[in-house]
Structures are given as structure tokens and as C-alpha cells.
Design a protein around this motif. Sequence first.
Motif, mmCIF file in Angstrom:
data_model
loop_
_atom_site.group_PDB
_atom_site.id
_atom_site.type_symbol
_atom_site.label_atom_id
_atom_site.label_comp_id
_atom_site.label_asym_id
_atom_site.label_seq_id
_atom_site.Cartn_x
_atom_site.Cartn_y
_atom_site.Cartn_z
ATOM 1 N N PHE A 21 -33.944 30.477 -14.549
ATOM 2 C CA PHE A 21 -33.020 30.672 -14.208
ATOM 3 C C PHE A 21 -32.583 31.195 -15.315
ATOM 4 O O PHE A 21 -32.178 30.391 -16.267
ATOM 5 N N VAL A 22 -31.550 32.003 -15.586
ATOM 6 C CA VAL A 22 -31.251 32.408 -16.887
ATOM 7 C C VAL A 22 -29.923 33.193 -17.017
ATOM 8 O O VAL A 22 -29.612 34.406 -16.343
ATOM 9 N N PRO A 23 -28.534 32.570 -17.450
ATOM 10 C CA PRO A 23 -27.775 33.021 -17.057
ATOM 11 C C PRO A 23 -27.822 34.872 -17.484
ATOM 12 O O PRO A 23 -27.831 34.923 -19.225
ATOM 13 N N GLY A 24 -27.328 35.532 -16.925
ATOM 14 C CA GLY A 24 -26.666 36.928 -17.528
ATOM 15 C C GLY A 24 -27.918 38.104 -17.669
ATOM 16 O O GLY A 24 -27.867 39.240 -17.172
ATOM 17 N N ALA A 25 -28.753 37.308 -16.832
ATOM 18 C CA ALA A 25 -30.512 38.340 -16.207
ATOM 19 C C ALA A 25 -29.969 39.321 -15.169
ATOM 20 O O ALA A 25 -28.779 38.613 -14.827
ATOM 21 N N THR A 26 -30.542 40.144 -14.949
ATOM 22 C CA THR A 26 -30.730 41.165 -13.893
ATOM 23 C C THR A 26 -32.112 40.729 -12.768
ATOM 24 O O THR A 26 -33.370 40.739 -13.077
ATOM 25 N N VAL A 27 -31.778 40.992 -12.253
ATOM 26 C CA VAL A 27 -32.640 40.452 -10.206
ATOM 27 C C VAL A 27 -32.361 41.574 -9.378
ATOM 28 O O VAL A 27 -31.160 41.816 -8.702
ATOM 29 N N TYR A 28 -33.827 41.984 -9.162
ATOM 30 C CA TYR A 28 -33.360 43.027 -7.997
ATOM 31 C C TYR A 28 -34.201 42.838 -7.228
ATOM 32 O O TYR A 28 -35.541 41.491 -7.125
ATOM 33 N N TYR A 29 -34.264 43.000 -5.808
ATOM 34 C CA TYR A 29 -34.556 41.988 -4.733
ATOM 35 C C TYR A 29 -34.764 43.374 -3.411
ATOM 36 O O TYR A 29 -34.290 44.469 -3.218
ATOM 37 N N PHE A 30 -35.462 43.526 -2.863
ATOM 38 C CA PHE A 30 -35.665 44.402 -1.827
ATOM 39 C C PHE A 30 -34.664 43.780 -0.331
ATOM 40 O O PHE A 30 -35.125 42.759 0.095
ATOM 41 N N ARG A 31 -34.457 44.072 -0.044
ATOM 42 C CA ARG A 31 -33.705 43.877 0.725
ATOM 43 C C ARG A 31 -34.251 44.703 2.863
ATOM 44 O O ARG A 31 -33.913 45.163 2.923
#
Length: 301
Positions: free
Chosen positions: A60-70
Motif C-alpha cells: 500500500f502506497v498512500p497517494g498512488a492511483t489504482v485502476y480496477y474493473f467494476r
Amino acid sequence: MASKPLGVSRVRLPAGGWSTVLAYLCQHFSNIAPEVWRTRFLQQKILNELYQPIALDAPFVPGATVYYFRELSAEPEVPFQEQVLFEDEHLLVVDKPHFLATAPVGNYVEQTVLRRLQRRLHIPELVAAHRLDRLTAGVLLLVKRAQDRDAYQRLFREHAVEKTYEAIAPALPQLTFPYTHLSQLQADPECFFLMREEDGVPNSQTRIEVLKQGPTYWHYVLYPVTGRKHQLRVHLASLGAPIVGDDFYPQLTTSQQDNYQRPLQLLARSLRFIDPLTGQLRFFSSARQLMNIEHIAETCY
């Protein structure tokens, strides 16, 4: 960097003490089972800022952006089609039907204007400049390029767009028109997706005119000065004239099933603004029509 995949949602990791991205997602989206998240990781459906798959044990890296498929196991199909009104290099304007959500929300992901058009027109960066309620039909403005988003979304934030709506609702002969309704709208603490009027300094304003009068129902033209959630629906309901077909206001019904035979009689008729990129006057109008006020059967609504 790889191009942005179609249909991904984004979350920015906050400050916190989670050990892995997986642990955060499991807690943040607690309605989704941890096994589902693990499967998505293994299927390479969780991506980093470069649109590359993230490992199951990624820190876990605070501030990072994660993309996911709903994903939804059983998404209702909406049997109505959006119509393209205008397209250039910056904008895509559509005439949205009733019952079709603007963007993924709740039980709807693929059956939304945004996802349909992203896939059909191959524009993964397409976003809506504003939103229309799922049950509201009419003109919807979308932005095609990421670098243009803020310019058009700012128009709506700064109330620089002239928005015209139409609605069918019970007669209000006790009022003098045009009539301006002001009130303070706040989220209903007992039902998170509803709004209600409260005492206090007004934060919402709607000008109301009458287009046509019938014996029971009138055809109204609405000019929202502000753009609060459900503003037009709450304002008319509070005046004693809930919009025809509205199951939320003034009282929420227990029905969870859309009735395609009785759409909400609310239409986003037009948008008018000065294009911030070209300086042109833009005007877009819906071709859809509400019901004839003389033909509304009480048994249907």
C-alpha cells in the motif's frame, strides 16, 4: 505507458496503515467479498498508474492511483438507446433516454451512457461534463479528451451553462408565474440517496414557468440556477406538485423494479453556453417529448 483500458474505474489511495493494496480495497469496498478481489488480482484486473497489473501482495502506497474493473454478476439491460446530437474533436452531446444512467453507479456498469459510448466509439478517455439522474431524459454533454475536461466541467461548477428542463406535474393555481423557488437542500440522513429541504440559508434556486395548462396536470418549464442533487424533483414536490412518475418524492415507494411504461416526466430540454475552447455559442436541444397532459391516465401513474 500503455493506453487506458476501456471501462476502468479509479481510486486514489489515502493516508492510512494498510499493508497491501488488497487489504485497502477489501475494507474500502466492504460490500465486495475478499475472494472476489483476490480473483480480480489474479486475473490482472487491478492496475497501477501505468495501467500495468498489480501483484496480489503489492504494498500500500498512500497517494498512488489504482485502476480496477467494476463487475456485476447480473446487470439489468436497459432497452433504450441514447442518440448522438453533436460531435467534434472536443465534445460529444447525446440525447439520453429515461432509465439509462450517465455513468457506472449501483447496479449499472455496462448499461450506462458512458460505458456504451466508450466501447462503441472507442474513446476510453470519454467522461461526462455533468450528470443527469438515471430516471431523467435529455441533453447530456460529454468530453472526449482528458486535457479538455476541466474547461467544460468548470462551466457547470461556475453556473455558466443555461439549463432548461421540462416537467409534467399537478397544477399549482395558487402560485403566480414565473415563480422562483429557493430552499436549503441537504442529504436525507435517513436515506442516503434522497434529498430534503431544511430551514436555513437557501443553497438551491429554480425558476418555474408554465408552458401549458390542463385540468389536472400542467406542463412546466424549469430553469435551475443551481444544480443540487434531485433539486427539481424536491422543489416541485415541496410545492405540492410531485413530478408525474416520481417514486422518490414526496414519498419513497418500496418498488425496486423499473416500470418502463411510466417514466419520470422530467426532461433536460436544452443546454446553452459559450464554448471555453472555441468561443462559440453552443446550443443543444433534446428531440424527446414528455406525455401530453391531456392524456395522462391516473391508472397508469
